[in-house]
Design a protein around this motif. Structure first.
Motif, short mmCIF file in Angstrom:
data_model
loop_
_atom_site.label_atom_id
_atom_site.label_comp_id
_atom_site.label_asym_id
_atom_site.label_seq_id
_atom_site.Cartn_x
_atom_site.Cartn_y
_atom_site.Cartn_z
N LYS A 39 11.65 12.35 59.74
CA LYS A 39 12.14 13.55 59.89
C LYS A 39 13.56 13.46 59.65
CE LYS A 39 12.82 16.32 64.08
NZ LYS A 39 12.58 16.48 65.70
N ASN A 40 14.35 12.20 59.93
CA ASN A 40 15.99 12.09 59.75
C ASN A 40 16.20 12.60 58.36
OD1 ASN A 40 18.30 9.71 59.32
ND2 ASN A 40 18.72 11.26 61.27
N LEU A 41 15.46 11.69 57.44
CA LEU A 41 15.70 11.66 55.88
C LEU A 41 15.66 13.14 55.67
CD1 LEU A 41 16.09 10.58 53.34
CD2 LEU A 41 13.84 10.14 53.14
N PHE A 42 14.62 13.74 55.97
CA PHE A 42 14.28 15.43 55.74
C PHE A 42 15.63 16.03 56.20
CE2 PHE A 42 12.98 19.45 57.05
CZ PHE A 42 12.50 19.91 55.85
N GLN A 43 15.83 15.68 57.40
CA GLN A 43 17.09 16.61 58.04
C GLN A 43 18.41 16.17 57.08
OE1 GLN A 43 16.82 15.15 62.01
NE2 GLN A 43 16.10 17.28 62.91
N VAL A 44 18.65 14.86 56.90
CA VAL A 44 19.81 14.70 55.88
C VAL A 44 19.78 15.52 54.78
CG1 VAL A 44 20.76 12.90 54.67
CG2 VAL A 44 20.36 12.45 56.95
N LEU A 45 18.76 15.29 54.03
CA LEU A 45 18.49 15.94 52.66
C LEU A 45 18.67 17.65 52.80
CD1 LEU A 45 15.63 14.03 51.12
CD2 LEU A 45 18.01 13.79 50.62
N ASN A 46 18.21 18.31 53.89
CA ASN A 46 18.30 19.62 54.25
C ASN A 46 19.87 20.01 54.29
OD1 ASN A 46 16.92 22.03 55.00
ND2 ASN A 46 17.57 21.91 56.78
N ALA A 47 20.52 19.03 55.22
CA ALA A 47 22.06 19.10 55.20
C ALA A 47 22.69 19.37 54.06
CB ALA A 47 22.56 18.23 56.21
N PHE A 48 22.27 18.44 53.02
CA PHE A 48 22.99 18.61 51.74
C PHE A 48 22.56 19.84 50.92
CE2 PHE A 48 23.40 13.55 51.77
CZ PHE A 48 24.75 13.73 51.73
N THR A 49 21.16 20.44 50.99
CA THR A 49 20.86 21.45 50.55
C THR A 49 22.02 22.47 51.01
OG1 THR A 49 18.95 21.94 51.60
CG2 THR A 49 18.65 20.65 49.74
N GLN A 50 22.06 22.69 52.18
CA GLN A 50 22.96 23.49 52.97
C GLN A 50 24.34 23.46 52.72
OE1 GLN A 50 21.65 24.04 56.91
NE2 GLN A 50 19.82 24.36 56.28
N LYS A 51 24.78 22.42 51.92
CA LYS A 51 26.31 22.07 51.60
C LYS A 51 27.04 21.78 52.74
CE LYS A 51 26.20 24.86 47.56
NZ LYS A 51 26.45 25.83 46.42
N ASP A 52 26.27 20.87 53.63
CA ASP A 52 26.97 20.34 54.88
C ASP A 52 26.96 18.78 54.98
OD1 ASP A 52 28.25 20.11 57.40
OD2 ASP A 52 26.57 21.61 58.36
N GLY A 53 28.02 18.40 54.21
CA GLY A 53 28.08 16.97 54.24
C GLY A 53 28.49 16.39 55.52
N TYR A 54 29.22 16.93 56.30
CA TYR A 54 29.54 16.50 57.69
C TYR A 54 28.27 16.11 58.47
CZ TYR A 54 32.01 15.50 61.87
OH TYR A 54 32.51 15.04 63.20
N LYS A 55 27.43 17.49 58.47
CA LYS A 55 26.29 17.26 59.41
C LYS A 55 25.33 16.13 58.68
CE LYS A 55 23.07 18.69 62.21
NZ LYS A 55 23.40 18.38 63.56
N ALA A 56 25.38 15.98 57.33
CA ALA A 56 24.53 14.79 56.75
C ALA A 56 24.96 13.50 57.58
CB ALA A 56 24.60 14.99 55.32
N GLY A 57 26.40 13.42 57.48
CA GLY A 57 26.95 12.24 57.99
C GLY A 57 26.56 11.71 59.42
N GLN A 58 26.64 12.91 60.01
CA GLN A 58 26.11 12.91 61.54
C GLN A 58 24.76 12.33 61.81
OE1 GLN A 58 27.15 16.72 62.87
NE2 GLN A 58 28.51 15.90 64.34
N LEU A 59 23.94 12.95 60.92
CA LEU A 59 22.60 12.54 60.58
C LEU A 59 22.23 11.26 60.26
CD1 LEU A 59 21.15 16.01 59.54
CD2 LEU A 59 20.78 15.09 61.75
N VAL A 60 22.98 10.74 59.47
CA VAL A 60 22.94 9.40 58.87
C VAL A 60 23.27 8.40 60.03
CG1 VAL A 60 23.93 7.55 57.42
CG2 VAL A 60 23.24 9.86 56.45
N VAL A 61 24.23 8.69 60.90
CA VAL A 61 24.64 7.79 61.88
C VAL A 61 23.54 8.01 63.07
CG1 VAL A 61 26.50 7.71 63.95
CG2 VAL A 61 27.16 8.18 61.67
N GLU A 62 23.08 9.14 63.40
CA GLU A 62 21.94 9.04 64.32
C GLU A 62 20.87 8.49 63.93
OE1 GLU A 62 20.92 13.16 65.08
OE2 GLU A 62 23.21 13.74 65.73
N GLY A 63 20.31 8.27 62.52
CA GLY A 63 19.40 7.83 62.35
C GLY A 63 19.48 5.95 62.32
N ALA A 64 20.92 5.67 62.00
CA ALA A 64 21.07 4.22 62.10
C ALA A 64 21.18 3.86 63.46
CB ALA A 64 22.64 4.21 61.53
#
Length: 106
Positions: A39-64
């Motif tokens: 689910k976390n990977l899906f959300q990170v990739l989804n953030a990238f498709t929405q051109k939201d790199g900051y959100k992708a970074g937040q999701l990477v941290v949450e997953g870690a």
């Protein structure tokens, strides 16, 4: 050697070449991913498709943090600090801004 020709060796780029692309490179690594990780990977990739790199970074941290908690590694310090594998503090805001910057430059 000239710059023209059909080998992509030079000349002006086309509109298709200038479009952003997400490319996966299969390096032969295999991991087992639980439902939360998937689910976390899906959300990170989804953030990238929405051109939201900051959100992708937040999701990477949450997953870690979630993976570290499962492995009983105490890495979370409050809500704005994280420690790397050798114990050095990580600035989450700086990390998220960095992911966004890299994404915008891609």
């Amino acid at each position: 050697g000239g710059g023209g020709g059909g080998d992509g060796g030079g000349g002006a780029s086309t509109a298709a070449e200038d479009e952003l692309a997400l490319v996966f490179l299969d390096a032969g690594l295999v991991i087992e991913m639980d439902e939360a990780g998937h689910k976390n990977l899906f959300q990170v990739l989804n953030a990238f498709t929405q051109k939201d790199g900051y959100k992708a970074g937040q999701l990477v941290v949450e997953g870690a943090v979630a993976r570290a908690a499962k492995s009983k590694a105490a890495v979370a310090l409050g809500t704005t600090s994280l420690r790397d594998e050798i114990g050095s503090p990580i600035d989450i805001e700086k990390f998220c801004n960095g992911v966004d910057t890299v994404f915008r430059k891609a």
